[in-house]
Design a protein around this motif. Structure first.
Motif, PDB file in Angstrom:
ATOM      1  N   ASP A  97       0.706  -1.298  -0.045  1.00  0.00           N
ATOM      2  CA  ASP A  97       0.115  -0.179  -0.171  1.00  0.00           C
ATOM      3  C   ASP A  97       1.068   1.490   0.095  1.00  0.00           C
ATOM      4  OD1 ASP A  97      -2.412  -1.864   0.250  1.00  0.00           O
ATOM      5  OD2 ASP A  97      -1.984  -1.704   2.407  1.00  0.00           O
ATOM      6  N   TYR A  98       1.847   1.279   0.621  1.00  0.00           N
ATOM      7  CA  TYR A  98       2.955   2.348   0.696  1.00  0.00           C
ATOM      8  C   TYR A  98       3.908   2.492   0.206  1.00  0.00           C
ATOM      9  CZ  TYR A  98      -0.381   3.188   5.117  1.00  0.00           C
ATOM     10  OH  TYR A  98      -1.272   3.430   5.920  1.00  0.00           O
ATOM     11  N   PHE A  99       4.640   1.394  -0.303  1.00  0.00           N
ATOM     12  CA  PHE A  99       5.931   1.620  -0.780  1.00  0.00           C
ATOM     13  C   PHE A  99       6.114   0.825  -2.123  1.00  0.00           C
ATOM     14  CE2 PHE A  99       6.770   1.862   3.756  1.00  0.00           C
ATOM     15  CZ  PHE A  99       7.339   3.073   3.595  1.00  0.00           C
ATOM     16  N   SER A 100       4.892   0.413  -2.820  1.00  0.00           N
ATOM     17  CA  SER A 100       5.062  -0.278  -4.099  1.00  0.00           C
ATOM     18  C   SER A 100       5.329   0.625  -5.241  1.00  0.00           C
ATOM     19  CB  SER A 100       3.948  -1.059  -4.340  1.00  0.00           C
ATOM     20  OG  SER A 100       2.897  -0.261  -4.420  1.00  0.00           O
ATOM     21  N   ARG A 101       4.971   2.112  -5.220  1.00  0.00           N
ATOM     22  CA  ARG A 101       5.161   2.900  -6.063  1.00  0.00           C
ATOM     23  C   ARG A 101       6.404   3.313  -6.459  1.00  0.00           C
ATOM     24  NH1 ARG A 101       2.200   7.239  -1.907  1.00  0.00           N
ATOM     25  NH2 ARG A 101       1.247   5.201  -1.671  1.00  0.00           N
ATOM     26  N   LYS A 102       6.645   3.671  -7.792  1.00  0.00           N
ATOM     27  CA  LYS A 102       7.794   3.702  -8.272  1.00  0.00           C
ATOM     28  C   LYS A 102       8.508   5.206  -7.991  1.00  0.00           C
ATOM     29  CE  LYS A 102       8.112  -0.379 -10.159  1.00  0.00           C
ATOM     30  NZ  LYS A 102       8.948  -1.465  -9.553  1.00  0.00           N
ATOM     31  N   ALA A 103       8.466   5.684  -6.727  1.00  0.00           N
ATOM     32  CA  ALA A 103       9.095   6.979  -6.247  1.00  0.00           C
ATOM     33  C   ALA A 103       9.274   7.011  -5.061  1.00  0.00           C
ATOM     34  CB  ALA A 103       8.066   7.997  -6.771  1.00  0.00           C
ATOM     35  N   HIS A 106       7.704  11.966  -3.711  1.00  0.00           N
ATOM     36  CA  HIS A 106       7.202  12.895  -4.353  1.00  0.00           C
ATOM     37  C   HIS A 106       6.972  12.099  -5.644  1.00  0.00           C
ATOM     38  CE1 HIS A 106      10.368  15.123  -2.458  1.00  0.00           C
ATOM     39  NE2 HIS A 106       9.410  16.003  -2.160  1.00  0.00           N
ATOM     40  N   ASP A 107       5.742  12.684  -6.381  1.00  0.00           N
ATOM     41  CA  ASP A 107       5.375  12.122  -7.670  1.00  0.00           C
ATOM     42  C   ASP A 107       5.950  12.699  -8.893  1.00  0.00           C
ATOM     43  OD1 ASP A 107       4.230  14.617  -8.439  1.00  0.00           O
ATOM     44  OD2 ASP A 107       2.190  14.020  -7.849  1.00  0.00           O
ATOM     45  N   GLU A 108       5.896  12.489  -9.961  1.00  0.00           N
ATOM     46  CA  GLU A 108       6.696  12.999 -10.967  1.00  0.00           C
ATOM     47  C   GLU A 108       6.568  14.238 -11.363  1.00  0.00           C
ATOM     48  OE1 GLU A 108       5.370  10.732 -14.638  1.00  0.00           O
ATOM     49  OE2 GLU A 108       6.398   8.940 -13.946  1.00  0.00           O
ATOM     50  N   GLN A 109       5.583  15.055 -10.770  1.00  0.00           N
ATOM     51  CA  GLN A 109       5.419  16.458 -11.024  1.00  0.00           C
ATOM     52  C   GLN A 109       6.101  17.290  -9.830  1.00  0.00           C
ATOM     53  OE1 GLN A 109       2.601  14.469 -11.948  1.00  0.00           O
ATOM     54  NE2 GLN A 109       3.445  14.733 -13.767  1.00  0.00           N
TER      55      GLN A 109
END
Length: 267
Positions: A97-103, A106-109
């Protein structure tokens, strides 16, 4: 004097790109181990970390616990890897839920993630629950980066009676890592539901970067200015707190890590 040092780090190279913080955490862990200290080092397993390249693997005996944050269950997964050139082992706190995103934060913006507050809570809880499972009692807990700054709150407010965390000193390193938008508006309520409550909790009614440090400062035993330039208001808070202070140390200086070692011993 040898210490048992728990390092709680926002970022460490080579798992993440080189920054002042990631390089310092990498070299500080090795330097303290080489000076005869026993260390354990933790960081989040952000989704941008290449698990195959860095040979991360899950530690089954430490994984599987569920942590409840804001009435929701989140599975705690523990992974581990070694930095071969340094013979330093790193534990990773993971959760889909918390750490799978590729960042990282911050997001890409460049906008901060809206759940960074819960990610910090999960990270702090995950580290301390894992240390308990390891049955390893640190004498120094050194937190690096704002996402680790919640750890002192747990140590002083929630785990203070636990024999594993009974006799230790807490050090907080402040970096040039200020977030711009405040954390989630319900951050205070989430912290309160974890068992943290005192007359100063109202500081977190506006959960800004500066207020986070204003609240955390009462729970630490020593502070390090770990970047040449840090948030001015936070630096002022640090200097006015009266807490033992280690001024910025140039990592290239021959005295840098000896000064850290002496700072731990002096607390």
């Amino acid at each position: 004097m040898a210490n048992k040092i728990l390092y709680v780090c926002q970022e460490i190279t080579p798992y993440l790109p080189e920054t002042d913080a990631s390089k310092l955490c990498r070299t500080l862990c090795q330097a303290m181990q080489e000076r005869g200290n026993e260390i354990r080092t933790f960081m989040p397993r952000y989704g941008c970390i290449n698990e195959r390249r860095h040979q991360l693997h899950e530690v089954i005996r430490l994984s599987g616990m569920n942590l409840i944050i804001d009435d929701n269950d989140h599975q705690l997964i523990i992974k581990v890897a070694s930095i071969p050139s340094a013979r330093v082992q790193i534990y990773f706190i993971d959760n889909d839920d918390y750490f799978s995103r590729k960042a990282i934060l911050h997001d890409e913006q460049g906008a901060e993630f809206s759940d960074n507050d819960e990610r910090a809570i999960f990270f702090a809880r995950g580290v301390l629950e894992t240390v308990k499972k390891l049955r390893w009692a640190p004498t120094v807990v050194h937190c690096h980066g704002w996402i680790s700054a919640i750890v002192p709150l747990y140590l002083k407010r929630v785990f203070s009676d636990d024999p594993i965390f009974h006799d230790l000193k807490i050090v907080l390193s402040v970096y040039d890592d200020a977030f711009t938008a405040p954390l989630d508006a319900n951050f205070r309520a989430k912290i309160e539901s974890e068992g943290m409550g005192d007359e100063n909790l109202s500081i977190l009614d506006t959960p800004s970067y500066e207020n986070l440090y204003r609240y955390v400062m009462q729970c630490v035993d020593g502070v390090v200015l770990a970047s040449p330039h840090v948030n001015e208001e936070v630096e002022k808070l640090v200097r006015e707190s009266g807490k033992p202070l280690l001024e910025y140390q140039d990592p290239e200086s021959a005295e840098c890590f000896d000064n850290y070692h002496r700072f731990y011993d002096a607390l």
